[in-house]
Design an enzyme around this catalytic site. Structure first.
Site, PDB file in Angstrom:
ATOM      1  N   ASP A 291      67.137 -73.373  16.016  1.00 51.07           N
ATOM      2  CA  ASP A 291      67.384 -74.803  15.760  1.00 51.07           C
ATOM      3  C   ASP A 291      68.496 -75.364  16.640  1.00 51.07           C
ATOM      4  OD1 ASP A 291      65.556 -74.356  13.747  1.00 51.07           O
ATOM      5  OD2 ASP A 291      67.064 -74.207  12.172  1.00 51.07           O
TER       6      ASP A 291
ATOM      7  N   ARG B  39      41.890 -87.506  21.893  1.00 50.42           N
ATOM      8  CA  ARG B  39      42.479 -87.534  20.552  1.00 50.42           C
ATOM      9  C   ARG B  39      43.980 -87.782  20.583  1.00 50.42           C
ATOM     10  NH1 ARG B  39      39.278 -82.248  18.356  1.00 50.42           N
ATOM     11  NH2 ARG B  39      37.661 -83.384  17.246  1.00 50.42           N
TER      12      ARG B  39
HETATM   13  O1  F6P Z   1      66.522 -72.057  10.787  1.00 47.80           O
HETATM   14  C1  F6P Z   1      65.463 -71.493  11.469  1.00 47.80           C
HETATM   15  C2  F6P Z   1      64.150 -71.913  10.869  1.00 47.80           C
HETATM   16  O2  F6P Z   1      63.128 -71.308  11.635  1.00 47.80           O
HETATM   17  C3  F6P Z   1      63.942 -73.414  10.742  1.00 47.80           C
HETATM   18  O3  F6P Z   1      63.617 -74.020  11.954  1.00 47.80           O
HETATM   19  C4  F6P Z   1      62.875 -73.457   9.678  1.00 47.80           C
HETATM   20  O4  F6P Z   1      62.917 -74.668   8.962  1.00 47.80           O
HETATM   21  C5  F6P Z   1      63.246 -72.320   8.765  1.00 47.80           C
HETATM   22  O5  F6P Z   1      64.025 -71.428   9.541  1.00 47.80           O
HETATM   23  C6  F6P Z   1      62.077 -71.569   8.184  1.00 47.80           C
HETATM   24  O6  F6P Z   1      62.554 -70.567   7.352  1.00 47.80           O
HETATM   25  P1  F6P Z   1      61.667 -69.412   6.682  1.00 47.80           P
HETATM   26  O7  F6P Z   1      61.771 -68.233   7.570  1.00 47.80           O
HETATM   27  O8  F6P Z   1      62.304 -69.190   5.352  1.00 47.80           O
HETATM   28  O9  F6P Z   1      60.268 -69.913   6.574  1.00 47.80           O
END
Ligand code: F6P
Length: 363
Positions: free
Chosen positions: A142, A177
């Site tokens: 992120d 699309r």
């Molecule tokens: O923080 C990293 C991340 O991949 C985010 O981008 C995403 O919202 C979240 O973790 C998903 O987490 P999980 O592995 O619990 O599905």
């Protein structure tokens, strides 16, 4: 501070490409340069709670530089302060920080290297208050860790997302699309912004700029009037309509951050079909963005981070997070970054450049 002879290393929170490169850098430098003993903690803080700690030798960290995931395993649902235990049919949340400190002391660990995101750093901040010496290394696809301009894992995720967007591009062209592609990023739009710009997406939607559905439909119908017979929307999972809510896929109560976002692409595609009449499809890239071999950039950053973490420990520092800031390697107190997120400023130069080349942000 007592001399450091034995260190522990853990990877916490969601995984990302480059974790193994950090484990390798810390371990090899510790064994090679300082003749330390290195112990790997399995599954993040869960391994400290359950006392699953094993010694790492040179051979354990050889040939892992290019490997995705983490050889130690991880957990994003093991916060020592709020640990979920089953008592019959009920789940109770208890504080097991003392147990974690006991296990670390019993293993003779003089310090811990915690590789993770904001959840892991807030866990580390608590352990420091309980007398455990910790150094943090920031990871996350992120790129949203406060005080750190670049986390490893982000570059690989941008590459993966951009490659997927390129593939969506060709099928969008064939079928004329609108394609809505959902990328990860939680509450920060870094991944959507970079992947969207890299793939030439026509519309980029990020959490920091709530979108206006009518404006999106106007951009799309305008494009089709100009004979642009397809459109690509790169949409962050945290994007939301002006005055609306983020789309939540799941709640994981035992996690430091219980909200799992997801589903905005399906909602938006349905809304666009309805308001514009254009043939629209949704794709969510999901965890593919967290997988695979790290890019050379992430391998290098992870190696530099791992080495710096060890140097900090050996120089007597504690409670510090390794960061990339002002174009170089640096460090900042973990306490300053725990539980905080770095969002995209709406006057960010990349956003301004994207707008200048005609990209819409749905506002
Ligand atoms: O923080 C990293 C991340 O991949 C985010 O981008 C995403 O919202 C979240 O973790 C998903 O987490 P999980 O592995 O619990 O599905």
């Amino acid at each position: 501070m007592p001399a450091i002879r034995r260190i522990g290393i853990l990877t916490g929170g969601g995984d990302c490409p480059g974790l193994n490169a950090v484990i390798r850098a810390v371990t090899k430098a510790a064994l090679n340069q300082y003749k330390l003993e290195v112990f790997g903690i399995e599954d993040g803080f869960l391994g400290l709670i359950q006392n699953r700690i094993r010694q790492l030798a040179w051979g354990d960290v050889s040939n892992i530089l290019t490997l995705g995931g983490t050889i130690l395993g991880t957990s994003n649902a093991a916060n020592p302060k709020k640990y979920a235990v089953k008592r019959g049919a009920k789940t109770e949340i208890i504080d097991v920080t003392d147990r974690v400190v006991e296990h670390a002391q019993a293993a003779g660990l003089d310090a811990l290297v915690c590789i993770g995101g904001d959840g892991t750093m807030s866990g580390a901040a608590d352990l420091i208050k309980h007398g455990l010496n910790c150094i943090g290394v920031p990871k996350t696809i992120d790129n949203d860790l406060e005080g750190c301009e670049r986390t490893f894992g982000f570059d690989t995720a941008v590459n993966t997302a951009a490659e997927c967007l390129d593939k969506i591009h060709s099928t969008a062209m064939s079928h004329h699309r609108v394609m809505v592609v959902e990328v990860m990023g939680r509450n920060a739009g870094w991944l959507a912004l970079h992947a969207g710009v890299a793939s030439g997406s026509d519309i980029i939607l990020i959490p920091e700029i709530p979108y206006d559905l009518d404006k999106i439909c106007a951009v799309l119908t305008d494009r089709s009037r100009q004979d642009k017979r397809f459109s690509i929307i790169c949409c962050s999972e945290g994007a939301s309509q002006k005055g609306g809510e983020k789309v939540v896929a799941q709640r994981i109560e035992s996690s430091p951050d219980p909200i799992r976002l997801g589903g905005i692409a399906i909602k938006l595609a349905a809304d666009i079909s309805q308001c514009s009449g254009l043939d629209t499809r949704a794709t969510a890239l999901g965890h593919i963005q967290r997988g695979g071999s790290p890019t050379p950039f992430d391998r290098v950053l992870a190696t530099v981070f791992g080495h710096h973490a060890l140097e900090l420990l050996m120089s007597g520092a504690s409670g510090q997070l390794v960061v990339w800031s002002g174009g170089g390697i640096n460090h900042t107190p973990i306490e300053k970054v725990a539980n905080r997120q770095r969002l995209v400023p709406i006057d960010h130069p990349l956003l301004t450049a994207a707008r200048a080349v005609g990209t819409s942000f749905g506002d």
